[in-house]
Motif scaffolding. Structure first.
Motif, PDB file in Angstrom:
ATOM      1  N   GLU A   1      40.496 -14.518 116.293  1.00  0.00           N
ATOM      2  CA  GLU A   1      42.069 -14.213 116.413  1.00  0.00           C
ATOM      3  C   GLU A   1      42.467 -13.609 115.151  1.00  0.00           C
ATOM      4  N   PHE A   2      41.981 -13.887 113.841  1.00  0.00           N
ATOM      5  CA  PHE A   2      42.433 -13.133 112.530  1.00  0.00           C
ATOM      6  C   PHE A   2      41.397 -12.804 112.112  1.00  0.00           C
ATOM      7  N   ALA A   3      41.347 -11.341 111.381  1.00  0.00           N
ATOM      8  CA  ALA A   3      40.644 -10.754 110.536  1.00  0.00           C
ATOM      9  C   ALA A   3      40.943  -9.891 109.568  1.00  0.00           C
ATOM     10  N   SER A   4      40.522 -10.038 108.433  1.00  0.00           N
ATOM     11  CA  SER A   4      40.845  -9.169 107.221  1.00  0.00           C
ATOM     12  C   SER A   4      39.716  -7.735 107.296  1.00  0.00           C
ATOM     13  N   LEU A   5      40.258  -6.787 107.177  1.00  0.00           N
ATOM     14  CA  LEU A   5      39.381  -5.444 107.248  1.00  0.00           C
ATOM     15  C   LEU A   5      39.291  -4.980 106.001  1.00  0.00           C
ATOM     16  N   ASP A   6      38.495  -4.768 105.191  1.00  0.00           N
ATOM     17  CA  ASP A   6      38.654  -4.172 103.856  1.00  0.00           C
ATOM     18  C   ASP A   6      37.284  -3.690 103.342  1.00  0.00           C
ATOM     19  N   LEU A   7      37.639  -2.516 102.433  1.00  0.00           N
ATOM     20  CA  LEU A   7      36.420  -1.833 102.010  1.00  0.00           C
ATOM     21  C   LEU A   7      35.429  -2.733 101.025  1.00  0.00           C
ATOM     22  N   GLN A   8      36.192  -3.622 100.201  1.00  0.00           N
ATOM     23  CA  GLN A   8      35.685  -4.424  99.144  1.00  0.00           C
ATOM     24  C   GLN A   8      34.897  -5.738 100.052  1.00  0.00           C
TER      25      GLN A   8
ATOM     26  N   SER B   1      33.415  -8.269  98.414  1.00  0.00           N
ATOM     27  CA  SER B   1      33.375  -9.731  97.784  1.00  0.00           C
ATOM     28  C   SER B   1      34.713 -10.609  98.150  1.00  0.00           C
ATOM     29  N   TRP B   2      35.552  -9.976  99.263  1.00  0.00           N
ATOM     30  CA  TRP B   2      36.843 -10.668  99.586  1.00  0.00           C
ATOM     31  C   TRP B   2      36.107 -11.661 100.727  1.00  0.00           C
ATOM     32  N   VAL B   3      35.077 -11.657 101.077  1.00  0.00           N
ATOM     33  CA  VAL B   3      34.852 -12.478 102.378  1.00  0.00           C
ATOM     34  C   VAL B   3      34.971 -14.266 101.822  1.00  0.00           C
ATOM     35  N   GLU B   4      34.459 -14.353 100.630  1.00  0.00           N
ATOM     36  CA  GLU B   4      34.287 -15.721 100.414  1.00  0.00           C
ATOM     37  C   GLU B   4      35.869 -16.335 100.408  1.00  0.00           C
ATOM     38  N   TYR B   5      36.819 -15.679 100.234  1.00  0.00           N
ATOM     39  CA  TYR B   5      38.100 -16.097 100.172  1.00  0.00           C
ATOM     40  C   TYR B   5      38.743 -16.061 101.358  1.00  0.00           C
ATOM     41  N   VAL B   6      38.425 -15.240 102.444  1.00  0.00           N
ATOM     42  CA  VAL B   6      38.813 -15.145 103.751  1.00  0.00           C
ATOM     43  C   VAL B   6      38.178 -16.453 104.568  1.00  0.00           C
ATOM     44  N   ASP B   7      36.953 -16.543 103.975  1.00  0.00           N
ATOM     45  CA  ASP B   7      36.078 -17.740 104.919  1.00  0.00           C
ATOM     46  C   ASP B   7      36.871 -19.140 104.507  1.00  0.00           C
ATOM     47  N   LEU B   8      37.506 -19.188 103.314  1.00  0.00           N
ATOM     48  CA  LEU B   8      38.244 -20.398 103.016  1.00  0.00           C
ATOM     49  C   LEU B   8      39.276 -20.879 104.136  1.00  0.00           C
ATOM     50  N   LEU B   9      39.793 -19.798 104.671  1.00  0.00           N
ATOM     51  CA  LEU B   9      41.074 -19.630 105.291  1.00  0.00           C
ATOM     52  C   LEU B   9      40.375 -19.726 106.983  1.00  0.00           C
ATOM     53  N   GLY B  10      39.243 -19.813 107.230  1.00  0.00           N
ATOM     54  CA  GLY B  10      38.867 -19.767 108.499  1.00  0.00           C
ATOM     55  C   GLY B  10      39.025 -18.675 109.353  1.00  0.00           C
ATOM     56  N   TYR B  11      39.099 -17.427 108.682  1.00  0.00           N
ATOM     57  CA  TYR B  11      39.399 -16.359 109.320  1.00  0.00           C
ATOM     58  C   TYR B  11      37.964 -15.226 109.188  1.00  0.00           C
ATOM     59  N   GLU B  12      38.085 -14.294 110.025  1.00  0.00           N
ATOM     60  CA  GLU B  12      36.857 -13.312 109.931  1.00  0.00           C
ATOM     61  C   GLU B  12      37.157 -12.335 108.935  1.00  0.00           C
TER      62      GLU B  12
ATOM     63  N   VAL C   1      35.925  -8.225 107.808  1.00  0.00           N
ATOM     64  CA  VAL C   1      34.901  -7.169 108.131  1.00  0.00           C
ATOM     65  C   VAL C   1      35.240  -6.104 107.206  1.00  0.00           C
ATOM     66  N   GLN C   2      34.082  -5.896 106.632  1.00  0.00           N
ATOM     67  CA  GLN C   2      33.818  -4.616 105.757  1.00  0.00           C
ATOM     68  C   GLN C   2      34.327  -3.209 106.585  1.00  0.00           C
ATOM     69  N   TRP C   3      35.310  -2.668 106.063  1.00  0.00           N
ATOM     70  CA  TRP C   3      35.794  -1.564 106.859  1.00  0.00           C
ATOM     71  C   TRP C   3      36.478  -0.516 106.133  1.00  0.00           C
ATOM     72  N   ASP C   4      36.354   0.548 106.473  1.00  0.00           N
ATOM     73  CA  ASP C   4      36.644   1.825 105.867  1.00  0.00           C
ATOM     74  C   ASP C   4      37.739   2.677 106.665  1.00  0.00           C
ATOM     75  N   VAL C   5      38.886   2.517 106.145  1.00  0.00           N
ATOM     76  CA  VAL C   5      39.976   3.409 107.057  1.00  0.00           C
ATOM     77  C   VAL C   5      39.565   4.917 107.244  1.00  0.00           C
ATOM     78  N   HIS C   6      38.665   5.485 106.318  1.00  0.00           N
ATOM     79  CA  HIS C   6      38.379   6.783 106.449  1.00  0.00           C
ATOM     80  C   HIS C   6      37.147   6.878 107.519  1.00  0.00           C
ATOM     81  N   ARG C   7      36.507   5.952 107.669  1.00  0.00           N
ATOM     82  CA  ARG C   7      35.413   5.679 108.725  1.00  0.00           C
ATOM     83  C   ARG C   7      35.689   4.491 109.670  1.00  0.00           C
TER      84      ARG C   7
END
Length: 266
Positions: free
Chosen positions: A117-124, A126-137, A139-145
């Motif tokens: 339902e909720f996903a953070s898309l970011d190039l960096q 290392s944010w994954v461990e903080y997003v995991d704490l919230l229970g969200y997904e 995805v390493q993601w590049d707006v230019h690709r």
């Protein structure tokens, strides 16, 4: 003492600098948490005043919410809590809204997974461990690709995208093409919170048929593009209740700062 056999002093080895330096990350989390959370809440409050969080409306029924450049997930948390708030007291009186509270203790225990339902898309990454704490997904993601399939997460329609201060990095024609393509596909709305009073991507999107609606008052002091919603071609060009009336109850008054509007114009 034989200089030739003397031990050569070893050069001091520098410890590698980690991008995920925890002290810096902790400082960022403390400094940016309130700003990003409250500004996202404020833009959602404006969308709700226009009816977009009413039962069955596009922001209320979204099967998936993604935050592009979402980092640790502040925007997702704001959306998650705001939707609950609006369902409970959105059409109640001001006193009921002021009395509503979110049980913060829920954040101290492992939250129920909401990864579809909720996903953070970011190039960096290392944010994954903080997003995991919230229970969200995450995805390493590049707006230019861009990987549109990863953004959609299996949803054919109705996805909501959140943007928070990323358009200073991507206001080019390619990004405008991407946003137009998303709104012609799985995305129902793109909700943006930015810092600059003039966002160069707005005319680019308008030329592509995207409906650009400014959520802040643009009449009193002048152009103000800091809070926006982008809708698919053919959508109504205006929203009721926008801009907010002065007497409207707001959880975080004057966010973002509107008095005198001394904001950068780029």
């Amino acid at each position: 003492f034989d200089d030739a056999n003397a031990a050569t002093p070893r050069p001091r080895r520098r410890r590698p600098r980690r991008r995920g330096n925890r002290k810096r990350v902790a400082r960022y989390l403390r400094l940016k948490s309130w700003q990003r959370y409250t500004e996202t809440w404020a833009v959602l409050e404006r969308c709700a005043a226009a009816g977009l969080f009413d039962e069955g409306a596009i922001l209320e029924k979204a099967p998936r919410v993604v935050s592009i450049g979402g980092g640790p997930g502040y925007e997702l948390l704001a959306y998650d809590v705001f939707r609950e708030y609006w369902r409970d007291v959105g059409h109640a009186d001001d006193a009921s809204k002021a009395a509503w509270s979110f049980d913060a203790a829920r954040l101290a225990t492992p939250p129920p997974p909401k990864k579809t339902e909720f996903a953070s898309l970011d190039l960096q990454p290392s944010w994954v461990e903080y997003v995991d704490l919230l229970g969200y997904e995450f995805v390493q993601w590049d707006v230019h690709r861009p990987d549109v399939r990863a953004l959609a997460g299996g949803c054919a329609e109705g996805v909501v995208c959140l943007l928070s201060n990323i358009m200073c990095y991507c206001t080019d024609e390619e990004t405008a093409d991407l946003f137009a393509r998303l709104l012609d596909g799985p995305v129902a709305a793109i909700v943006a919170n930015e810092r600059g009073a003039e966002q160069g991507i707005c005319p680019k999107l308008t030329r592509r048929g995207v409906v650009v609606i400014k959520l802040l008052d643009n009449d009193v002091v002048g152009r103000d593009d800091r809070q926006l919603i982008f809708l698919p071609p053919g959508s109504a060009p205006t929203l009721p209740g926008i801009p907010l009336a002065d007497e409207t109850y707001r959880v975080f008054p004057n966010v973002p700062y509107e008095e005198k509007k001394g904001v950068r114009r780029s």
